[in-house]
Write a protein that holds these residues in place. Structure first.
Motif, PDB file in Angstrom:
ATOM      1  N   MET A 192     -11.590   6.099 -18.104  1.00 39.09           N
ATOM      2  CA  MET A 192     -11.256   7.156 -16.937  1.00 39.09           C
ATOM      3  C   MET A 192     -12.350   8.145 -17.138  1.00 39.09           C
ATOM      4  N   ALA A 193     -12.915   8.427 -16.107  1.00 39.19           N
ATOM      5  CA  ALA A 193     -13.662   9.846 -16.038  1.00 39.19           C
ATOM      6  C   ALA A 193     -13.108  10.840 -16.145  1.00 39.19           C
ATOM      7  N   THR A 194     -13.659  11.815 -16.995  1.00 40.10           N
ATOM      8  CA  THR A 194     -13.107  13.345 -17.136  1.00 40.10           C
ATOM      9  C   THR A 194     -13.929  14.235 -16.482  1.00 40.10           C
ATOM     10  N   THR A 195     -14.748  13.873 -15.278  1.00 39.14           N
ATOM     11  CA  THR A 195     -15.603  14.995 -14.873  1.00 39.14           C
ATOM     12  C   THR A 195     -14.939  15.499 -13.536  1.00 39.14           C
ATOM     13  N   THR A 196     -13.613  15.159 -13.268  1.00 38.49           N
ATOM     14  CA  THR A 196     -13.026  15.767 -11.920  1.00 38.49           C
ATOM     15  C   THR A 196     -12.111  16.664 -12.157  1.00 38.49           C
ATOM     16  N   THR A 197     -12.207  17.717 -13.383  1.00 35.90           N
ATOM     17  CA  THR A 197     -11.098  18.709 -13.945  1.00 35.90           C
ATOM     18  C   THR A 197     -12.120  19.876 -13.453  1.00 35.90           C
ATOM     19  N   ASN A 198     -11.375  20.805 -12.842  1.00 30.55           N
ATOM     20  CA  ASN A 198     -11.768  22.118 -12.104  1.00 30.55           C
ATOM     21  C   ASN A 198     -12.969  21.887 -10.863  1.00 30.55           C
ATOM     22  N   ILE A 199     -12.609  20.979 -10.281  1.00 30.90           N
ATOM     23  CA  ILE A 199     -13.513  20.518  -8.837  1.00 30.90           C
ATOM     24  C   ILE A 199     -12.654  21.126  -7.560  1.00 30.90           C
ATOM     25  N   ARG A 200     -13.248  21.921  -6.743  1.00 31.98           N
ATOM     26  CA  ARG A 200     -12.464  22.476  -5.610  1.00 31.98           C
ATOM     27  C   ARG A 200     -12.824  21.517  -4.533  1.00 31.98           C
ATOM     28  N   GLN A 201     -12.201  21.407  -3.534  1.00 27.04           N
ATOM     29  CA  GLN A 201     -12.596  20.608  -2.264  1.00 27.04           C
ATOM     30  C   GLN A 201     -13.086  21.440  -1.223  1.00 27.04           C
ATOM     31  N   ALA A 202     -14.303  21.035  -0.723  1.00 31.97           N
ATOM     32  CA  ALA A 202     -14.849  21.696   0.496  1.00 31.97           C
ATOM     33  C   ALA A 202     -13.999  21.352   1.733  1.00 31.97           C
ATOM     34  N   LEU A 203     -14.259  21.888   2.861  1.00 30.45           N
ATOM     35  CA  LEU A 203     -13.748  21.192   4.007  1.00 30.45           C
ATOM     36  C   LEU A 203     -14.469  20.036   4.494  1.00 30.45           C
ATOM     37  N   PRO A 204     -13.819  19.033   5.192  1.00 27.79           N
ATOM     38  CA  PRO A 204     -14.512  17.748   5.559  1.00 27.79           C
ATOM     39  C   PRO A 204     -15.848  17.871   6.134  1.00 27.79           C
ATOM     40  N   PRO A 205     -16.975  17.152   5.832  1.00 23.44           N
ATOM     41  CA  PRO A 205     -18.086  17.237   6.493  1.00 23.44           C
ATOM     42  C   PRO A 205     -17.992  17.014   8.098  1.00 23.44           C
ATOM     43  N   ARG A 206     -18.878  17.644   8.653  1.00 25.89           N
ATOM     44  CA  ARG A 206     -19.121  17.292  10.374  1.00 25.89           C
ATOM     45  C   ARG A 206     -20.018  16.226  10.416  1.00 25.89           C
ATOM     46  N   VAL A 207     -19.505  15.077  11.178  1.00 23.54           N
ATOM     47  CA  VAL A 207     -20.418  13.990  11.429  1.00 23.54           C
ATOM     48  C   VAL A 207     -21.223  14.271  12.624  1.00 23.54           C
ATOM     49  N   GLU A 208     -22.701  14.228  12.537  1.00 23.40           N
ATOM     50  CA  GLU A 208     -23.582  14.673  13.485  1.00 23.40           C
ATOM     51  C   GLU A 208     -24.084  13.339  14.304  1.00 23.40           C
ATOM     52  N   ALA A 209     -24.190  12.231  13.699  1.00 21.70           N
ATOM     53  CA  ALA A 209     -24.578  11.217  14.350  1.00 21.70           C
ATOM     54  C   ALA A 209     -24.413   9.951  13.385  1.00 21.70           C
ATOM     55  N   THR A 210     -24.164   8.628  13.944  1.00 25.51           N
ATOM     56  CA  THR A 210     -24.032   7.366  13.311  1.00 25.51           C
ATOM     57  C   THR A 210     -24.822   6.478  14.000  1.00 25.51           C
ATOM     58  N   MET A 211     -25.535   5.438  13.125  1.00 26.09           N
ATOM     59  CA  MET A 211     -26.363   4.265  13.458  1.00 26.09           C
ATOM     60  C   MET A 211     -25.841   3.319  12.640  1.00 26.09           C
ATOM     61  N   ALA A 212     -25.599   2.222  13.652  1.00 27.30           N
ATOM     62  CA  ALA A 212     -25.294   0.918  12.695  1.00 27.30           C
ATOM     63  C   ALA A 212     -26.290  -0.171  13.003  1.00 27.30           C
ATOM     64  N   PHE A 213     -26.879  -0.736  12.010  1.00 26.44           N
ATOM     65  CA  PHE A 213     -27.744  -1.700  12.127  1.00 26.44           C
ATOM     66  C   PHE A 213     -27.201  -3.249  12.054  1.00 26.44           C
ATOM     67  N   GLY A 214     -26.162  -3.313  11.910  1.00 29.52           N
ATOM     68  CA  GLY A 214     -25.247  -4.717  12.029  1.00 29.52           C
ATOM     69  C   GLY A 214     -25.190  -5.157  10.506  1.00 29.52           C
ATOM     70  N   ASP A 215     -24.612  -6.169  10.009  1.00 27.38           N
ATOM     71  CA  ASP A 215     -24.281  -6.750   8.746  1.00 27.38           C
ATOM     72  C   ASP A 215     -24.156  -5.620   7.550  1.00 27.38           C
ATOM     73  N   ASP A 216     -23.257  -4.801   7.939  1.00 29.99           N
ATOM     74  CA  ASP A 216     -23.039  -3.639   6.894  1.00 29.99           C
ATOM     75  C   ASP A 216     -24.008  -2.795   6.388  1.00 29.99           C
ATOM     76  N   HIS A 217     -25.019  -2.348   7.342  1.00 33.04           N
ATOM     77  CA  HIS A 217     -26.027  -1.806   7.209  1.00 33.04           C
ATOM     78  C   HIS A 217     -25.798  -0.524   8.262  1.00 33.04           C
ATOM     79  N   ALA A 218     -25.689   0.789   7.577  1.00 37.17           N
ATOM     80  CA  ALA A 218     -25.558   1.933   8.596  1.00 37.17           C
ATOM     81  C   ALA A 218     -26.062   3.184   8.050  1.00 37.17           C
ATOM     82  N   ILE A 219     -26.304   3.995   8.985  1.00 43.01           N
ATOM     83  CA  ILE A 219     -26.588   5.638   8.671  1.00 43.01           C
ATOM     84  C   ILE A 219     -25.880   6.435   9.256  1.00 43.01           C
ATOM     85  N   GLN A 220     -25.500   7.729   8.613  1.00 46.31           N
ATOM     86  CA  GLN A 220     -24.709   8.496   9.301  1.00 46.31           C
ATOM     87  C   GLN A 220     -25.299  10.126   8.762  1.00 46.31           C
TER      88      GLN A 220
END
Length: 192
Positions: free
Chosen positions: A1-29
């Protein structure tokens, strides 16, 4: 189990500006983190798909990078995931300041504050569980400094996921891949 998760604060969720799907599980956001930092998130199938976005490296490799990954107590599986690991190494690790290929989890971080950084993660197709890929940014407030988790995404077995982060005010970045399972090979590269 990774121990790197201690003392990490959560930021507000990111805002999605655009999404492009190329098909076959290939996409950019295109996304913007709550602190104004922008990122390009790209996903695809391992071995079958190359990234559509260029990965730029700022400056020469630095010997002080942080790298870790779980390897102890496991043996190479007999399934044909070696091709994926070689493909990942040849595709993403050439020119990378850090490259980890191990089991279950991996962490890479910049050795200095950077204006641009890319983390690329892959989970071997032998896996039976999705892993979570995180982007953390080092921030200070007054006398206190801490990691802030700006983004997280899912990496499906047999797939890769990259996050190109543009931080014009230069930040320390860290990428974490966690939860693939002890019987699953993972790869993580960092370019900055």
């Amino acid at each position: 189990m990774a121990t790197t998760t201690t003392n990490i604060r959560q930021a507000l969720p990111p805002r999605v500006e655009a999404t492009m799907a190329f098909g076959d599980d290939h996409a950019i956001q295109l996304i913007e983190f709550s602190d104004g930092t922008k990122a390009i998130v790209e996903s695809g199938r391992a071995v079958d798909q190359l990234p559509a976005t260029p990965v730029e490296v700022e400056g020469p490799p630095d010997a002080g990078e942080q790298v870790s990954g779980e390897r102890a107590g496991h043996h190479e599986p007999t399934v044909l995931t070696t091709d994926e690991r070689i493909w990942f190494r040849d595709t993403f690790c050439n020119g990378a300041q850090a490259c980890v290929q191990g089991w279950d989890w991996a962490t890479c971080g910049t050795s200095r504050a950077v204006g641009f950084g890319t983390g690329i993660a892959m989970v071997g197709r032998e896996g039976s569980r999705n892993a979570t890929f995180f982007v953390d940014v080092w921030q200070c407030s007054g006398q206190e400094c801490f990691w802030v988790q700006n983004w997280q995404g899912v990496v499906v077995p047999g797939h890769w996921l990259s996050v190109n982060t543009n931080a014009p005010d230069r930040k320390w970045l860290r990428w974490r891949l966690e939860g693939a399972g002890g019987d699953t090979q993972v790869s993580l590269a960092a370019k900055y």
